[in-house]
Design a protein around this motif. Structure first.
Motif, PDB file in Angstrom:
ATOM      1  N   GLY A   1     -97.390 -23.453 -40.156  1.00 56.23           N
ATOM      2  CA  GLY A   1     -96.029 -23.885 -40.445  1.00 56.23           C
ATOM      3  C   GLY A   1     -95.558 -25.041 -39.588  1.00 56.23           C
ATOM      4  N   THR A   2     -96.218 -25.247 -38.440  1.00 57.49           N
ATOM      5  CA  THR A   2     -95.819 -26.314 -37.524  1.00 57.49           C
ATOM      6  C   THR A   2     -97.041 -26.910 -36.843  1.00 57.49           C
ATOM      7  N   TYR A   3     -97.049 -28.218 -36.773  1.00 60.37           N
ATOM      8  CA  TYR A   3     -98.054 -28.936 -35.994  1.00 60.37           C
ATOM      9  C   TYR A   3     -97.333 -29.676 -34.881  1.00 60.37           C
ATOM     10  N   THR A   4     -97.891 -29.601 -33.670  1.00 62.97           N
ATOM     11  CA  THR A   4     -97.391 -30.390 -32.551  1.00 62.97           C
ATOM     12  C   THR A   4     -98.516 -31.299 -32.103  1.00 62.97           C
TER      13      THR A   4
ATOM     14  N   PRO B   1     -93.020 -33.081 -45.226  1.00 60.73           N
ATOM     15  CA  PRO B   1     -92.651 -32.199 -44.121  1.00 60.73           C
ATOM     16  C   PRO B   1     -91.544 -32.801 -43.264  1.00 60.73           C
ATOM     17  N   TYR B   2     -90.947 -31.968 -42.424  1.00 61.33           N
ATOM     18  CA  TYR B   2     -89.867 -32.362 -41.529  1.00 61.33           C
ATOM     19  C   TYR B   2     -90.495 -32.836 -40.218  1.00 61.33           C
TER      20      TYR B   2
ATOM     21  N   VAL C   1     -93.696 -33.651 -33.792  1.00 62.12           N
ATOM     22  CA  VAL C   1     -93.720 -32.286 -34.319  1.00 62.12           C
ATOM     23  C   VAL C   1     -93.471 -32.377 -35.823  1.00 62.12           C
TER      24      VAL C   1
ATOM     25  N   ARG D   1     -93.042 -30.023 -39.229  1.00 64.10           N
ATOM     26  CA  ARG D   1     -92.781 -28.670 -39.727  1.00 64.10           C
ATOM     27  C   ARG D   1     -92.798 -28.671 -41.257  1.00 64.10           C
TER      28      ARG D   1
ATOM     29  N   ARG E   1     -90.874 -27.162 -43.224  1.00 60.79           N
ATOM     30  CA  ARG E   1     -89.515 -27.217 -43.768  1.00 60.79           C
ATOM     31  C   ARG E   1     -88.537 -27.506 -42.634  1.00 60.79           C
TER      32      ARG E   1
ATOM     33  N   PRO F   1     -85.987 -27.008 -39.889  1.00 61.32           N
ATOM     34  CA  PRO F   1     -85.788 -25.814 -39.059  1.00 61.32           C
ATOM     35  C   PRO F   1     -84.430 -25.140 -39.268  1.00 61.32           C
TER      36      PRO F   1
END
Length: 117
Positions: free
Chosen positions: A38-41, A79-80, A89, A91, A93, A95
């Motif tokens: 759901g999230t990549y950093t 993505p966001y 970062v 995401r 969707r 946050p």
């Protein structure tokens, strides 16, 4: 011999000149929301929002929305992305969305680009 591209506006004013404007891809990689991530950093040395951009380009035809009335619009949305010095970062969707909001399911290529004039 000079290299690059020049673009003029309708009044003949030079508005972009790549003979004096340079850019460099400082990071590239896959952003894959087709699974459970759901999230990549991404920690990207030398990334600074003051002179860098982060772009996402879909890699699969199925991830391109066919029209505004496409019922799968959210799953095909971009993505966001939030940026800060040294970090991006991504995401699936926003946050602040509710937990029931459908997020992006695209597979894309991400690029961090530094530019200067």
């Amino acid at each position: 011999m000079s290299y690059g591209a020049r673009v003029w506006d309708e009044n003949g004013n030079l508005i972009m000149d790549t003979t004096t404007f340079t850019y460099q891809v400082i990071w590239q990689g896959v952003v894959d929301f087709s699974g459970t991530v759901g999230t990549y950093t991404f920690n990207i040395p030398d990334f600074n929002p003051a002179n860098c951009v982060f772009m996402i380009i879909p890699t699969r035809a199925q991830d391109v929305q066919s029209s505004e009335t496409d019922g799968l619009g959210n799953s095909k949305s971009y993505p966001y992305v939030t940026t800060s010095v040294g970090q991006v970062v991504v995401r699936f969707r926003n946050p602040s969305s509710s937990a029931g909001t459908i997020g992006s399911r695209i597979v894309a290529k991400g690029y961090a680009i530094r530019y200067s004039t």
